[in-house]
Design a protein around this motif. Structure first.
Motif, PDB file in Angstrom:
ATOM      1  N   ILE A 180       0.842  -1.200   0.000  1.00  0.00           N
ATOM      2  CA  ILE A 180       0.000   0.000   0.000  1.00  0.00           C
ATOM      3  C   ILE A 180       0.877   1.251   0.000  1.00  0.00           C
ATOM      4  CG2 ILE A 180      -1.722   1.322   1.294  1.00  0.00           C
ATOM      5  CD1 ILE A 180      -2.842  -1.210  -0.098  1.00  0.00           C
ATOM      6  N   SER A 181       1.984   1.217   0.720  1.00  0.00           N
ATOM      7  CA  SER A 181       2.892   2.368   0.757  1.00  0.00           C
ATOM      8  C   SER A 181       3.506   2.662  -0.613  1.00  0.00           C
ATOM      9  CB  SER A 181       4.006   2.139   1.770  1.00  0.00           C
ATOM     10  OG  SER A 181       3.480   2.077   3.076  1.00  0.00           O
ATOM     11  N   ALA A 182       3.631   1.640  -1.446  1.00  0.00           N
ATOM     12  CA  ALA A 182       4.228   1.822  -2.771  1.00  0.00           C
ATOM     13  C   ALA A 182       3.238   2.360  -3.797  1.00  0.00           C
ATOM     14  CB  ALA A 182       4.811   0.495  -3.265  1.00  0.00           C
ATOM     15  N   LEU A 183       1.951   2.250  -3.513  1.00  0.00           N
ATOM     16  CA  LEU A 183       0.940   2.759  -4.442  1.00  0.00           C
ATOM     17  C   LEU A 183       0.777   4.271  -4.279  1.00  0.00           C
ATOM     18  CD1 LEU A 183      -1.759  -0.034  -4.048  1.00  0.00           C
ATOM     19  CD2 LEU A 183      -0.460   0.486  -6.125  1.00  0.00           C
ATOM     20  N   PRO A 184       0.371   4.949  -5.323  1.00  0.00           N
ATOM     21  CA  PRO A 184       0.144   6.400  -5.200  1.00  0.00           C
ATOM     22  C   PRO A 184      -0.904   6.708  -4.128  1.00  0.00           C
ATOM     23  CG  PRO A 184       0.142   5.735  -7.504  1.00  0.00           C
ATOM     24  CD  PRO A 184       0.150   4.479  -6.687  1.00  0.00           C
ATOM     25  N   ARG A 185      -0.633   7.686  -3.296  1.00  0.00           N
ATOM     26  CA  ARG A 185      -1.563   8.055  -2.218  1.00  0.00           C
ATOM     27  C   ARG A 185      -2.890   8.558  -2.764  1.00  0.00           C
ATOM     28  NH1 ARG A 185      -0.624   7.130   2.547  1.00  0.00           N
ATOM     29  NH2 ARG A 185      -1.942   8.736   3.415  1.00  0.00           N
ATOM     30  N   SER A 186      -2.886   9.003  -4.009  1.00  0.00           N
ATOM     31  CA  SER A 186      -4.114   9.535  -4.598  1.00  0.00           C
ATOM     32  C   SER A 186      -5.050   8.445  -5.109  1.00  0.00           C
ATOM     33  CB  SER A 186      -3.765  10.474  -5.754  1.00  0.00           C
ATOM     34  OG  SER A 186      -3.077   9.748  -6.766  1.00  0.00           O
ATOM     35  N   TYR A 187      -4.609   7.189  -5.059  1.00  0.00           N
ATOM     36  CA  TYR A 187      -5.444   6.106  -5.579  1.00  0.00           C
ATOM     37  C   TYR A 187      -6.727   5.963  -4.775  1.00  0.00           C
ATOM     38  CZ  TYR A 187      -2.733   3.739  -9.192  1.00  0.00           C
ATOM     39  OH  TYR A 187      -2.110   3.406 -10.351  1.00  0.00           O
ATOM     40  N   HIS A 188      -7.815   5.829  -5.488  1.00  0.00           N
ATOM     41  CA  HIS A 188      -9.109   5.569  -4.878  1.00  0.00           C
ATOM     42  C   HIS A 188      -9.099   4.131  -4.345  1.00  0.00           C
ATOM     43  CE1 HIS A 188     -13.415   4.790  -4.660  1.00  0.00           C
ATOM     44  NE2 HIS A 188     -13.565   6.106  -4.631  1.00  0.00           N
ATOM     45  N   PRO A 189      -9.803   3.862  -3.258  1.00  0.00           N
ATOM     46  CA  PRO A 189      -9.836   2.498  -2.721  1.00  0.00           C
ATOM     47  C   PRO A 189     -10.271   1.437  -3.739  1.00  0.00           C
ATOM     48  CG  PRO A 189     -10.797   4.021  -1.158  1.00  0.00           C
ATOM     49  CD  PRO A 189     -10.526   4.808  -2.406  1.00  0.00           C
ATOM     50  N   LEU A 190     -11.143   1.800  -4.669  1.00  0.00           N
ATOM     51  CA  LEU A 190     -11.555   0.830  -5.683  1.00  0.00           C
ATOM     52  C   LEU A 190     -10.437   0.555  -6.683  1.00  0.00           C
ATOM     53  CD1 LEU A 190     -15.242   1.973  -6.268  1.00  0.00           C
ATOM     54  CD2 LEU A 190     -14.427   0.010  -4.919  1.00  0.00           C
TER      55      LEU A 190
ATOM     56  N   LEU B  79       5.524  -4.229  -8.619  1.00  0.00           N
ATOM     57  CA  LEU B  79       4.332  -3.955  -9.453  1.00  0.00           C
ATOM     58  C   LEU B  79       3.650  -2.656  -9.027  1.00  0.00           C
ATOM     59  CD1 LEU B  79       2.481  -7.375  -9.869  1.00  0.00           C
ATOM     60  CD2 LEU B  79       3.619  -6.025 -11.624  1.00  0.00           C
ATOM     61  N   ALA B  80       3.535  -2.459  -7.725  1.00  0.00           N
ATOM     62  CA  ALA B  80       2.899  -1.243  -7.208  1.00  0.00           C
ATOM     63  C   ALA B  80       3.704  -0.008  -7.609  1.00  0.00           C
ATOM     64  CB  ALA B  80       2.758  -1.320  -5.687  1.00  0.00           C
ATOM     65  N   ASP B  81       5.025  -0.100  -7.540  1.00  0.00           N
ATOM     66  CA  ASP B  81       5.882   1.013  -7.973  1.00  0.00           C
ATOM     67  C   ASP B  81       5.656   1.329  -9.443  1.00  0.00           C
ATOM     68  OD1 ASP B  81       7.227   1.839  -5.687  1.00  0.00           O
ATOM     69  OD2 ASP B  81       8.858   0.394  -5.956  1.00  0.00           O
ATOM     70  N   GLU B  82       5.536   0.295 -10.257  1.00  0.00           N
ATOM     71  CA  GLU B  82       5.290   0.487 -11.677  1.00  0.00           C
ATOM     72  C   GLU B  82       3.949   1.177 -11.914  1.00  0.00           C
ATOM     73  OE1 GLU B  82       5.709  -3.400 -13.403  1.00  0.00           O
ATOM     74  OE2 GLU B  82       7.868  -3.449 -13.029  1.00  0.00           O
ATOM     75  N   MET B  83       2.942   0.841 -11.102  1.00  0.00           N
ATOM     76  CA  MET B  83       1.632   1.489 -11.223  1.00  0.00           C
ATOM     77  C   MET B  83       1.730   2.978 -10.948  1.00  0.00           C
ATOM     78  SD  MET B  83      -1.030  -0.615 -11.791  1.00  0.00           S
ATOM     79  CE  MET B  83      -2.367   0.233 -11.006  1.00  0.00           C
ATOM     80  N   ALA B  84       2.621   3.357 -10.070  1.00  0.00           N
ATOM     81  CA  ALA B  84       2.770   4.779  -9.727  1.00  0.00           C
ATOM     82  C   ALA B  84       3.265   5.593 -10.919  1.00  0.00           C
ATOM     83  CB  ALA B  84       3.731   4.937  -8.551  1.00  0.00           C
ATOM     84  N   TRP B  85       3.895   4.941 -11.883  1.00  0.00           N
ATOM     85  CA  TRP B  85       4.439   5.645 -13.047  1.00  0.00           C
ATOM     86  C   TRP B  85       3.496   5.643 -14.234  1.00  0.00           C
ATOM     87  CZ3 TRP B  85       8.323   8.767 -12.306  1.00  0.00           C
ATOM     88  CH2 TRP B  85       9.141   8.556 -11.210  1.00  0.00           C
ATOM     89  N   GLU B  86       2.347   4.962 -14.087  1.00  0.00           N
ATOM     90  CA  GLU B  86       1.396   4.924 -15.216  1.00  0.00           C
ATOM     91  C   GLU B  86       0.582   6.186 -15.281  1.00  0.00           C
ATOM     92  OE1 GLU B  86      -0.989   1.428 -15.105  1.00  0.00           O
ATOM     93  OE2 GLU B  86       0.694   0.132 -15.420  1.00  0.00           O
TER      94      GLU B  86
END
Length: 171
Positions: free
Chosen positions: A120-130, A164-171
């Protein structure tokens, strides 16, 4: 770890556009002057409010409350809240004064998902819970066709999911 999803809170109407903003939008985007009328802006605000409400209901329906998590994990509610503060459990608040909601996907096999804090820490903080749910439950070739939830629940390396979560942050 807890997030208070600002995108889920009620929001006021859109601020009025300045003349230069309006000119820019009509000159450099596919927005036309008819899209900038007060009626069009009010309709867009109503649609946004409806979408936020639907998303909040979706999150609520797919979550446990503190008491349910405490019962499932056989711990006191105070320990559930402590686990949130320590990052061992992921919770969402759909209103500023709301109670913690715990997405059900983080409890495979009736226990807390290991390594969740790092992911969760690696995902963007702006991500919606869904969006977080989609990431955590979608199968990935990088995880041998498993979802991050299944990968972690079956003892897979947390670092693989963090990557994978880090990669999502760059999309």
């Amino acid at each position: 770890m807890s997030i208070e999803s600002a995108s889920m809170y009620e929001a006021g109407p859109s601020a009025p556009l300045t003349r230069s903003d309006s000119d820019f939008l009509t000159a450099y985007t596919d927005v036309g002057t008819e899209d900038l009328t007060q009626e069009a802006v009010d309709a867009a605000d109503a649609e946004i409010a409806a979408n936020r409400s639907a998303a909040a209901m979706d999150v609520k329906e797919k979550s446990f409350d503190t008491q349910e998590v405490a019962a499932a994990l056989r711990m006191a509610p105070a320990n559930v809240r402590r686990a949130v503060r320590e990052g061992a459990l992921f919770s969402v608040k759909i209103s500023p004064a709301g109670h913690h909601l715990f997405p059900k996907w983080q409890f495979p096999y009736g226990r807390a998902l290991p390594g969740l804090n790092a992911v969760i820490s690696a995902l963007p903080r702006s991500y919606h819970p869904l969006k977080i749910e989609e990431f955590m439950t979608k199968e990935s070739e990088a995880l041998r066709g498993m979802s991050p939830v299944t990968w972690l629940a079956e003892g897979g390396n947390v670092d693989d999911v963090v990557t994978l979560a880090d990669e999502m942050a760059w999309e």
